[in-house]
Design an enzyme around this catalytic site. Structure first.
Site, short mmCIF file in Angstrom:
data_model
loop_
_atom_site.label_atom_id
_atom_site.label_comp_id
_atom_site.label_asym_id
_atom_site.label_seq_id
_atom_site.Cartn_x
_atom_site.Cartn_y
_atom_site.Cartn_z
N SER A 169 -24.90 28.18 16.86
CA SER A 169 -25.84 27.17 16.37
C SER A 169 -25.58 26.84 14.90
CB SER A 169 -27.28 27.65 16.53
OG SER A 169 -27.66 27.67 17.87
N HIS A 205 -33.56 25.67 13.38
CA HIS A 205 -34.05 26.86 14.09
C HIS A 205 -33.32 28.13 13.66
CE1 HIS A 205 -30.68 26.01 17.02
NE2 HIS A 205 -30.61 27.32 16.98
N ASP A 250 -34.07 19.14 14.15
CA ASP A 250 -33.47 20.48 14.15
C ASP A 250 -32.26 20.56 13.22
OD1 ASP A 250 -33.15 23.14 14.64
OD2 ASP A 250 -32.40 22.94 16.68
#
Length: 468
Positions: free
Chosen positions: A211, A93, A138
């Site tokens: 992230s 992402h 992901d």
């Protein structure tokens, strides 16, 4: 005066005597402090900041529907150098809508405080390219043109323990080279009961920008990749979640080799049994996994699996949850057989089911190319013209014409932000339907001229722009 008095008191002999009595505690704290500093020195050189720019929707309507306002976006994330030759793992992402990927590598060990021709005080910037992406998990792998980088090993993933001390590295809110500390709150949290994915839950402060960064234990071994947080404020509330290191170790070599992961399956859709579902269907148990669909013509249908079967175990291993069932299949390769014990009404049935590989639309593209005939040298790709048969084999394709990128070539003249599976539909506003048309458009340009490709990627149209 009061401040000076307190300072004088703190430097008095009586306080020194109290401090000497607590020396063992002080020594233990200094040892912990030194250990953490050593850990940070080992891990932080392998943690990078990733800045992604591209175009995307900039507004939301009152109902949460994306509006038609499109604007340039900039996203910040983190990543882990896992190979000294410049391979980096991050979250998929982080790269959403990527048109340009900029990677900041921190100053290398021994260069801090020194003048270095290659590294500034904040490190060195590289252009990254996507090697592989799996949106189901992901995870993504990107590559920068660098050598001899410090890397964090993912070959021996750490098995976390609840309460174990862990450290999160990354760039929260864009603040590079940040480290925070906490504990493992849960080793296998399943936020969505109908998803097979489980995460390491931690109270380590994690914020937007973390992230893709590593969560490591006290030995500096990878525990997971920080992925998302639960928050009502948008910031850290002590509920952070990381993709387990074992999943990363499973996915990385396949992303490197194929650009996606090969997933074994038997051709069924399964769901978690809830008390409400059990009561509504009058099931014999209110936990476990139930078959909600059997794909026509699949190995599961041939083996006799039916809708509403409850899967008790796979090869003797209990499958009381969706993650356990999925993991049991991942222990096998395509073509192998698994033994399923299912509960059908009041009867237990044993079935032998062969596994197949989940088809991927770009798996067979490289079999269709000729290294000479399909080479588009100035883009560094092997391209295939879309015809009716090939377009029909790509069910998610929106426009059935164009040139699809089968693979990227080694030693290209320049690094172009294309990836395997991209379909080129237009070149500087001109529709592209053939390789000859694409090559002809390229030959008309001089070095330094702008290129704007309209590309279809993951079912979405986007522009990929660069200077030739």
């Amino acid at each position: 005066m009061l401040f000076l008095g307190i300072a004088s008191l703190l430097s008095s002999g009586s306080v020194a005597a109290q401090t000497s009595q607590r020396a063992p505690v002080s020594d233990a704290l200094h040892q912990l402090n030194a250990s953490i500093e050593s850990l940070v020195e080992r891990v932080s050189p392998a943690v990078v900041q990733i800045i992604v720019t591209g175009y995307g929707s900039t507004e939301q309507s009152d109902r949460g529907q994306t509006s038609v306002v499109i604007g340039r976006q900039r996203a910040i994330g983190s990543g882990i150098i896992v190979d000294a030759e410049g391979y980096i793992v991050t979250n998929a992402h982080v790269l959403n809508g990527a048109e340009k990927i900029e990677v900041f590598v921190p100053p290398q060990p021994g260069t801090t405080g020194k003048v270095d021709a290659n590294y500034g005080p904040q490190g060195k910037s590289y252009q990254g390219r996507i090697v592989g992406v799996t949106r189901e998990i992901d995870l993504a792998v990107i590559k920068i043109e660098a050598h001899g980088l410090p890397a964090l090993s993912i070959g021996n993933p750490a098995l976390p323990a609840q309460g174990e001390m862990v450290f999160a590295f990354g760039s929260p809110e864009g603040l590079r080279n940040t480290v925070t500390m906490g504990v493992v709150s849960a080793v296998a949290r399943q936020p969505d009961p109908d998803s097979p994915l489980v995460y390491v839950q931690t109270d380590t402060p994690i914020n937007p920008g973390n992230s893709g960064g590593p969560l490591v234990n006290a030995d500096g071994n990878l525990v997971g990749i920080n992925t998302f947080i639960f928050s009502t404020s948008g910031g850290n509330q002590g509920l952070g979640f990381a993709i387990p290191a074992g999943v990363v170790a499973f996915a990385y070599p396949q992303l490197l080799k194929y650009g996606h992961i090969h997933q074994p399956e038997i051709g069924v859709i399964v769901q978690t049994i809830t008390p409400e579902l059990a009561e509504g269907l009058h099931l014999k148990r209110d936990f476990g996994v139930i078959v909600s669909d059997v794909v026509p013509g699949s190995p599961a249908e041939s083996a006799g699996l039916k809708i509403q079967d409850i899967i008790i175990n796979v090869d003797g291993t209990p499958t009381a949850s969706l993650p356990l069932f999925t993991n049991s299949l991942y222990m096998h390769g395509a073509g192998e057989r698994v033994t399923l014990q299912v509960l059908r009404g009041s009867d237990q049935v044993q079935l032998q089911v062969p596994l197949m590989e989940r088809p991927h639309k770009t798996d067979n593209l490289t079999d269709l190319v000729d290294p000479e005939k399909n080479l588009v040298r100035r883009l560094g790709i092997l391209g295939i013209e879309l015809d009716l048969n090939l377009a029909q084999s790509l069910p998610d394709l929106r426009i059935p014409t164009g040139v699809i990128v089968a693979a990227k070539t080694v030693g290209a003249q320049q690094e172009v932000p294309l990836q395997s599976g991209d379909v080129i539909h237009a070149f500087n506003g001109t529709t592209i339907t053939t390789l000859a048309g694409l090559r002809d458009a390229l030959t008309k340009l001089q070095p330094g001229d702008p290129v704007a490709l309209l590309v279809e990627r993951f079912g979405q149209l986007q522009y990929v722009a660069f200077l030739l």
